[in-house]
Structures are given as C-alpha cells and as structure tokens.
Design a protein around this motif. Structure first.
Motif, mmCIF file in Angstrom:
data_model
loop_
_atom_site.group_PDB
_atom_site.id
_atom_site.type_symbol
_atom_site.label_atom_id
_atom_site.label_comp_id
_atom_site.label_asym_id
_atom_site.label_seq_id
_atom_site.Cartn_x
_atom_site.Cartn_y
_atom_site.Cartn_z
ATOM 1 N N ASP A 118 6.650 -77.076 -31.807
ATOM 2 C CA ASP A 118 5.673 -77.830 -31.021
ATOM 3 C C ASP A 118 5.488 -77.213 -29.640
ATOM 4 N N THR A 119 6.533 -76.566 -29.138
ATOM 5 C CA THR A 119 6.482 -75.936 -27.813
ATOM 6 C C THR A 119 5.851 -74.551 -27.853
ATOM 7 N N VAL A 120 6.259 -73.731 -28.807
ATOM 8 C CA VAL A 120 5.904 -72.307 -28.792
ATOM 9 C C VAL A 120 4.680 -71.986 -29.647
ATOM 10 N N LEU A 121 4.436 -72.759 -30.692
ATOM 11 C CA LEU A 121 3.358 -72.431 -31.627
ATOM 12 C C LEU A 121 2.001 -72.215 -30.954
ATOM 13 N N PRO A 122 1.608 -73.033 -29.974
ATOM 14 C CA PRO A 122 0.282 -72.819 -29.362
ATOM 15 C C PRO A 122 0.163 -71.545 -28.537
ATOM 16 N N ARG A 123 1.253 -70.841 -28.305
ATOM 17 C CA ARG A 123 1.230 -69.713 -27.366
ATOM 18 C C ARG A 123 0.784 -68.387 -28.000
ATOM 19 N N PHE A 124 0.755 -68.319 -29.334
ATOM 20 C CA PHE A 124 0.397 -67.069 -29.998
ATOM 21 C C PHE A 124 -0.549 -67.339 -31.161
ATOM 22 N N PRO A 125 -1.640 -66.582 -31.277
ATOM 23 C CA PRO A 125 -2.503 -66.725 -32.450
ATOM 24 C C PRO A 125 -1.768 -66.269 -33.706
ATOM 25 N N LYS A 126 -2.062 -66.906 -34.809
ATOM 26 C CA LYS A 126 -1.321 -66.639 -36.046
ATOM 27 C C LYS A 126 -1.522 -65.215 -36.558
ATOM 28 N N THR A 127 -2.594 -64.559 -36.158
ATOM 29 C CA THR A 127 -2.868 -63.196 -36.629
ATOM 30 C C THR A 127 -2.203 -62.117 -35.791
ATOM 31 N N GLU A 128 -1.627 -62.495 -34.644
ATOM 32 C CA GLU A 128 -0.981 -61.498 -33.791
ATOM 33 C C GLU A 128 0.180 -60.839 -34.533
ATOM 34 N N LYS A 129 0.349 -59.531 -34.340
ATOM 35 C CA LYS A 129 1.409 -58.780 -35.012
ATOM 36 C C LYS A 129 2.493 -58.372 -34.030
ATOM 37 N N HIS A 130 3.717 -58.296 -34.543
ATOM 38 C CA HIS A 130 4.851 -57.925 -33.693
ATOM 39 C C HIS A 130 5.809 -57.043 -34.485
ATOM 40 N N LYS A 131 6.164 -55.889 -33.880
ATOM 41 C CA LYS A 131 7.150 -55.004 -34.489
ATOM 42 C C LYS A 131 8.530 -55.353 -33.959
ATOM 43 N N VAL A 147 15.627 -65.709 -42.908
ATOM 44 C CA VAL A 147 14.542 -65.456 -43.846
ATOM 45 C C VAL A 147 14.554 -64.003 -44.308
ATOM 46 N N GLY A 148 15.215 -63.117 -43.572
ATOM 47 C CA GLY A 148 15.333 -61.725 -43.991
ATOM 48 C C GLY A 148 14.464 -60.770 -43.209
ATOM 49 N N ILE A 149 14.334 -60.994 -41.903
ATOM 50 C CA ILE A 149 13.545 -60.107 -41.044
ATOM 51 C C ILE A 149 14.329 -58.825 -40.786
ATOM 52 N N LYS A 150 13.617 -57.702 -40.831
ATOM 53 C CA LYS A 150 14.240 -56.389 -40.676
ATOM 54 C C LYS A 150 13.748 -55.692 -39.413
ATOM 55 N N GLU A 151 14.668 -55.017 -38.742
ATOM 56 C CA GLU A 151 14.297 -54.222 -37.570
ATOM 57 C C GLU A 151 13.330 -53.120 -37.967
ATOM 58 N N GLY A 152 12.388 -52.841 -37.075
ATOM 59 C CA GLY A 152 11.423 -51.776 -37.313
ATOM 60 C C GLY A 152 10.236 -52.191 -38.161
ATOM 61 N N GLN A 153 10.254 -53.410 -38.702
ATOM 62 C CA GLN A 153 9.152 -53.893 -39.518
ATOM 63 C C GLN A 153 8.211 -54.746 -38.670
ATOM 64 N N THR A 154 6.953 -54.772 -39.064
ATOM 65 C CA THR A 154 5.938 -55.534 -38.350
ATOM 66 C C THR A 154 5.593 -56.804 -39.128
ATOM 67 N N TYR A 155 5.514 -57.914 -38.409
ATOM 68 C CA TYR A 155 5.200 -59.210 -39.014
ATOM 69 C C TYR A 155 4.091 -59.884 -38.215
ATOM 70 N N THR A 156 3.282 -60.686 -38.890
ATOM 71 C CA THR A 156 2.323 -61.507 -38.168
ATOM 72 C C THR A 156 3.041 -62.759 -37.669
ATOM 73 N N VAL A 157 2.441 -63.402 -36.683
ATOM 74 C CA VAL A 157 2.995 -64.660 -36.187
ATOM 75 C C VAL A 157 3.043 -65.689 -37.299
ATOM 76 N N ARG A 158 2.049 -65.679 -38.164
ATOM 77 C CA ARG A 158 2.047 -66.610 -39.305
ATOM 78 C C ARG A 158 3.249 -66.354 -40.214
ATOM 79 N N ASP A 159 3.559 -65.087 -40.478
ATOM 80 C CA ASP A 159 4.746 -64.761 -41.270
ATOM 81 C C ASP A 159 5.993 -65.391 -40.639
#
Length: 431
Positions: A118-131, A147-159
């Motif tokens: 509820d605090t952080v969700l409004p701060r980033f669009p769901k399509t934004e990508k982050h490595k 959930v199994g996030i790996k270093e060096g991989q890129t994910y969307t905010v929705r992911d």
C-alpha cells in the motif's frame, strides 16, 4: 439514506472530471510507536492480552476478549476459535461486526507486506524494468520465503509484485525496497503511512514482515491496511491472482542461444488456491497470509457474497492443525455473511487522517493515497471511471492521482469503499 449505486457512480464521475486538476498535500506523519513496548522475537508474545489496548475505532475494541452484539436473529459465533486475535468487518461501511482482542499488538509475519504494498506500489509503474544487482538482495533473513529472483536478471515491477503477493517473496520485497531508496527509507515511509491510516498499533522494522525486535501490528491495523490497499487497482489484481508464470534465469540452450524460460508460481493463500484439506472459499478475492516462528500463522482475507464485502483478519491460532488459520477465517466469514444486517456493530474501521481532516471546516488538504500505480492521469482516470460506469461493475474505484476538492474528500473516501472486486469473484458459482 445512501444514494443508489448509479447516482453514486455518476456523482463520482462528475467529481473526478471536475476536480482532478487540484493538487493533494499529505499531512505530516507523527512518530511511529516506540518499539520498546513491543515483544522481542526471541520469545513468544504473552498468551494474555494487555489490560489496556488502543481504542481507535471505538472503546469496545480496546477491551480484551470477544466483543459482539448479536441483535435479533443473528447467529452465535463459532465456538472453536483459537486465534489470539481476530476481527470481522464490513469492508465498505467500515462497521466492525465482531472482534477478539482487536488491538493486541502481535508479530504480523508477512501480512505486513500489505502495508508495504500500500505504501510502495504507487511509486513505480508496473511496466518499469529493473536489473537486479547483489546489493538489492542483501539483508534477507535466514529461512525467508523466496520467489527465486536472480542477480543479473531483469524483472518488471509487475513481476516483482506478483512475487510479493503469490509467493510472499522477501527477495522481491528487498528488490522493490532497493528501488525505493533502500530498506531504511521504505521502513520510514511505511511507519508514516501507518500513522496516516491511524494504524497506531503498528511498528515496522523490516518491510517484509520478517521477525525483528519491536516489529508488531494488530488485527485491527492489518484490516486497515487491506482496506486501503484494496482501493488500488493493481493491489486488487496482484492479491487475487491464483497462479502465474514468473521469469526464470537466462541460460544458453544446446544451440548456444541465450533463452530465458519461466516457471509457474501459485498463491500461498489457501482460501484462494485451495489445498488438500481446505477448499477454495467461494467469493474470496485476496488478501495476504503470513507465518513465522514468532508470529505463528496470520491472515487477512476479503470476500464478497450477495453484494456484501467483508474483511476478516485472524492472528496466531493456538490449535495446531494444518491450515488452521484458513479454517478459522472461513468460519468467521460464514458467520459474518449470516450476521450482516443483524449483529450490531461494536466499532468501526476509521478513515485515514487526511480524509477526516478534510471534512473539518477550514481544512485545506487531503491525502492522495487512494490511487494505485498505473492510475496515471486525470483524463485517463475519468475515461476509466466512465468505462466502469458503462460496464455496471460492483462499484467504482477512485482512480485519480491528481486531486479533489477538500470539502468533498471525506465523501469521496466513502464512495471509494465500493471498489470493483476482481473478476474471479464473479466467475465462481455462489454457494
């Protein structure tokens, strides 16, 4: 008398279009509750609730034990409830139908992720990508759910948000916190937002809900977090998703070509996904579960039946049976739907400070927390509201991030309680 649904919708449409150009100013938050009065995670909290608890929402909610006024024709409460604390509330009106130690400050486990979202969700669009870099995953507690996030991989905010809600991934929480200028900044913002929501039993130490000294909340506060979060479209989508594909690690196939495959993740909310000893609860639409050594099992759920939307929070059942927190939640939902309109309220879920302050004469500002990520412009918000008016959904979510006239802010919060629940609720047969 409440206005008819169609009148409310048309009123909100006019309000949205006419007022969306005005800016909102959030009120300054007070200091977070002192962790010195909170239980340490090294020992289980006392089995006895304190004699004095908060009275936010009504004096009876501050009393120890079960609070209920059955009224004429209301069914009795289930006899075999073992949770240390629980609450049943009407999600739209805010009326608390029954409670048990509602303000007992207890470790929340991953239900704290509702406040995080509820605090952080409004701060980033769901399509934004982050490595993801190594620093993003630093400080994750031993034994955390991932959930199994790996270093060096890129994910969307929705992911990342799907990883938070479906798998309760502390790794996803830490990546999003890193994007939000770090864990410390995120904790500060969460405590400030808890104050704005009048969730005064809550002290955040770790944004993922991991057991930490002084990290506490209450059934009452967790219900406030769920109610606030559910007014955000993206929050509703994520917490109601049963299963989805999550991006895996990029690897080279036999031909030497880099390929990134995905794997399925399923929601760990058993009222949503079902289990061997518990069926999917008819009408369930979220919200979040948790379980740690210190907190035990915790859960907040929202469900709809015959147009009535209820919120139930259950914290730490003492009965040591598989899925007991969901079984007790189901019983309280069943009771609440039968008791609605018959049991007399014993308290209420209070509105955020901004909504209350704006209703006072001479007020000049209101909080802008009602919108969600992706509810971008006033023009698109008006078009969205009009589309929902045409579709005849359960209600209209306030999708304005621009603003609203101060004198109408309290009324807008009231209308905003009628959010459209996810389609999965309508697809399932009624019991």
């Amino acid at each position: 008398m409440p206005a008819p649904k169609k009148t409310l919708r048309r009123t909100l449409l006019v309000t949205s279009a006419a007022l969306s150009s005005l800016a909102l100013t959030a009120p300054a938050a007070l200091a977070a509750p002192s962790p010195s009065t909170s239980p340490s995670p090294s020992t289980s909290p006392s089995a006895t609730p304190p004699a004095r608890m908060s009275t936010v929402g009504g004096n009876r909610l501050g009393q120890a034990g079960t609070q209920v006024d059955l009224g004429s024709g209301a069914p009795v409460l289930p006899k075999d409830l073992t949770a240390r604390s629980w609450i049943v509330a009407d999600a739209e009106s805010g009326a608390v139908l029954a409670s048990h130690n509602a303000h007992w400050r207890l470790p929340p486990a991953s239900t704290m992720k509702m406040l995080f979202a509820d605090t952080v969700l409004p701060r980033f669009p769901k399509t934004e990508k982050h490595k993801v870099v190594p620093a993003d995953l630093a400080g994750i507690g031993a034994g955390s759910s991932l959930v199994g996030i790996k270093e060096g991989q890129t994910y969307t905010v929705r992911d990342l948000w799907l990883g938070v809600f479906l798998r309760s991934g502390n790794d996803a929480v830490h990546v999003l916190s890193a994007m939000n200028d770090g864990v410390d900044n995120t904790v500060k913002q969460m405590n400030e937002h808890a104050e704005e929501l009048q969730a005064l039993d809550t002290n955040v130490v770790s944004p993922d809900g991991y057991d930490a000294p002084g990290q506490v909340s209450s059934a009452y506060d967790l219900t406030l977090f769920a109610r606030s979060g559910l007014q955000k479209k993206d929050f509703r989508e994520y917490c109601s998703t049963v299963r989805t594909q999550f991006p895996g690690e990029t690897k080279k196939n036999k031909k030497g070509k880099s390929v990134r495959e995905s794997f399925e993740i399923q929601n760990t909310n058993r009222l949503l996904s079902g289990d061997s000893d518990i069926p999917v609860y008819q009408g369930i639409a979220g919200v979040k579960n948790g379980n740690t050594t210190n907190a035990g099992a915790t859960f907040t759920g929202v469900a709809e039946r015959n147009g009535k939307v209820l919120l139930v929070t259950v914290m730490n059942p003492s009965k040591n049976e598989h899925n007991e927190v969901y079984k007790e939640t189901s019983k309280l939902f069943d009771w609440g739907f039968k008791a609605a309109g018959k049991a007399q309220p014993v308290g209420e879920l209070v509105a955020p400070k901004g909504a209350q302050a704006s209703a006072q004469p001479g007020a000049t500002a209101s909080s802008g927390q009602a919108g969600g990520a992706g509810d971008a412009s006033p023009k698109s918000a008006t078009k969205k509201a009009a589309a929902e008016e045409d579709s005849g959904g359960v209600g209209i979510a306030l999708a304005i991030t621009g603003g609203a006239l101060v004198l109408l802010a309290a009324a807008a919060f009231l209308v905003n309680r009628r959010w459209p629940l996810p389609d999965l609720v309508r697809r399932r047969p009624r019991p």
